[in-house]
Design an enzyme around this catalytic site. Structure first.
Site, short mmCIF file in Angstrom:
data_model
loop_
_atom_site.label_atom_id
_atom_site.label_comp_id
_atom_site.label_asym_id
_atom_site.label_seq_id
_atom_site.Cartn_x
_atom_site.Cartn_y
_atom_site.Cartn_z
N LYS A 1 0.82 -1.21 0.00
CA LYS A 1 0.00 0.00 0.00
C LYS A 1 0.85 1.27 0.00
CE LYS A 1 -4.04 -2.20 1.98
NZ LYS A 1 -3.52 -3.54 1.62
N THR B 1 10.87 -3.32 2.23
CA THR B 1 10.12 -4.26 3.05
C THR B 1 10.69 -5.66 2.86
OG1 THR B 1 7.88 -4.96 3.64
CG2 THR B 1 8.32 -4.60 1.28
N LYS C 1 15.20 -5.90 4.21
CA LYS C 1 15.57 -4.88 5.21
C LYS C 1 17.01 -5.04 5.69
CE LYS C 1 10.97 -3.72 6.96
NZ LYS C 1 10.12 -3.58 8.16
N LYS D 1 15.96 -16.32 23.15
CA LYS D 1 15.94 -15.28 22.11
C LYS D 1 15.40 -13.97 22.67
CE LYS D 1 14.57 -14.52 17.30
NZ LYS D 1 13.80 -15.02 16.14
N TYR E 1 -2.87 -6.11 10.52
CA TYR E 1 -4.15 -5.41 10.33
C TYR E 1 -4.99 -6.15 9.30
CZ TYR E 1 -1.89 -3.54 6.15
OH TYR E 1 -1.24 -3.42 4.95
#
EC number: 1.1.1.25
Length: 272
Positions: A15, A61, A65, A155, A216
């Site tokens: 998006k 993304t 990264k 971790k 989301y």
């Protein structure tokens, strides 16, 4: 016209082009923003060609990264802490600045929704890159303490040890949580994407005021539903505001103009 793009693989779902186009319209900036999908091992060649062709900045993304982190000539403190870069910016001297705006996006969204974080007791679920990217900005926002819970306790402890000089931060496995109450619980795992839940006791929600899911969806995520089933009075939110917030921070890095995120969140949510 200044040109930008988001790099990822896959990237067609992103998006970012919509969000940054809306930012530009809102702030009366003239930009072009597209998508780039390099092969999984082709990021360096693609990003070099990108900047050689005159592009100004990039969002990055999954799965690139870490590649962007290694590519940057200079890193901001928050990118160094995150060990990942989601924003690249070509400066006037030709050098490439690497930044990470994920944590800033989360902090801004939490403050927008529920006010200042000063003095809040936080539980972060998960100990992956999403968690690592937000710890320093949260501590900088003066939270009282952060506890990291992860399926593999070691971790979580490694992550806590990394940031212990920055603030009060502890860690445990899912099954040996400390007997303390949390004000705000953040699900940093991707469990909700397929309707799952983190394997953690529902007692975490007792007396908690807020539950936030970094993922989301068009409807409430499975984590949000679970939190409200456990504690009906709890206030919940998903990570769309974080997505728009980190994009706004990237836009500010590039353009030195800070967009208003609430109108953009509303537009993007209507399109989910």
């Amino acid at each position: 016209m200044d040109r930008y793009a988001v790099f990822g693989n896959p990237i067609e779902h992103s998006k970012s082009p919509l969000i940054h186009t809306l930012f530009a319209k809102q702030t009366q900036q003239v930009i072009e923003y597209g998508r780039q999908q390099p092969d999984s091992n082709g990021f360096n060649d693609a990003i070099n060609a990108f900047f050689t062709e005159g592009f100004i900045g990039a969002n990055v993304t999954s799965p690139f990264k870490l590649d962007a982190f290694r590519f940057a000539d200079e890193l901001t403190p928050r990118a160094r802490a995150a060990e990942a870069v989601n924003t690249l910016y070509k400066r006037q001297d030709g050098s490439i600045l690497g930044d990470n705006t994920d944590g800033a996006g989360l902090v801004q969204d939490l403050q927008r929704l529920w006010g200042e974080l000063n003095g809040k007791r936080l539980l972060l679920i998960g100990a992956g890159g999403a968690t690592r990217g937000v710890i320093l900005p949260l501590l900088t926002a003066k939270v009282q303490n952060i506890h990291i819970a992860n399926r593999t306790a070691s971790k979580a402890q490694q992550l806590a040890d990394r940031f212990k000089k920055e603030g009060v931060i502890t860690a445990s496995g899912f099954n040996d949580l400390p007997e303390i109450q949390f004000d705000l619980i953040v699900n940093c795992t991707s469990s909700s994407l397929d309707g799952g839940l983190p394997e953690i006791t529902p007692s975490i929600f007792i007396n908690a005021s807020y539950a936030y899911d970094m993922t989301y969806k068009a409807q409430a995520t499975s984590f949000m539903v679970w939190a409200q089933e456990c504690t009906p009075s709890i206030r919940t939110a998903d990570g769309l505001g974080m997505l728009v917030g980190q994009a706004a921070e990237s836009f500010y890095v590039w353009r030195k103009v800070r967009p208003k995120i609430e109108p953009i969140i509303e537009i993007v949510r209507e399109m989910l």
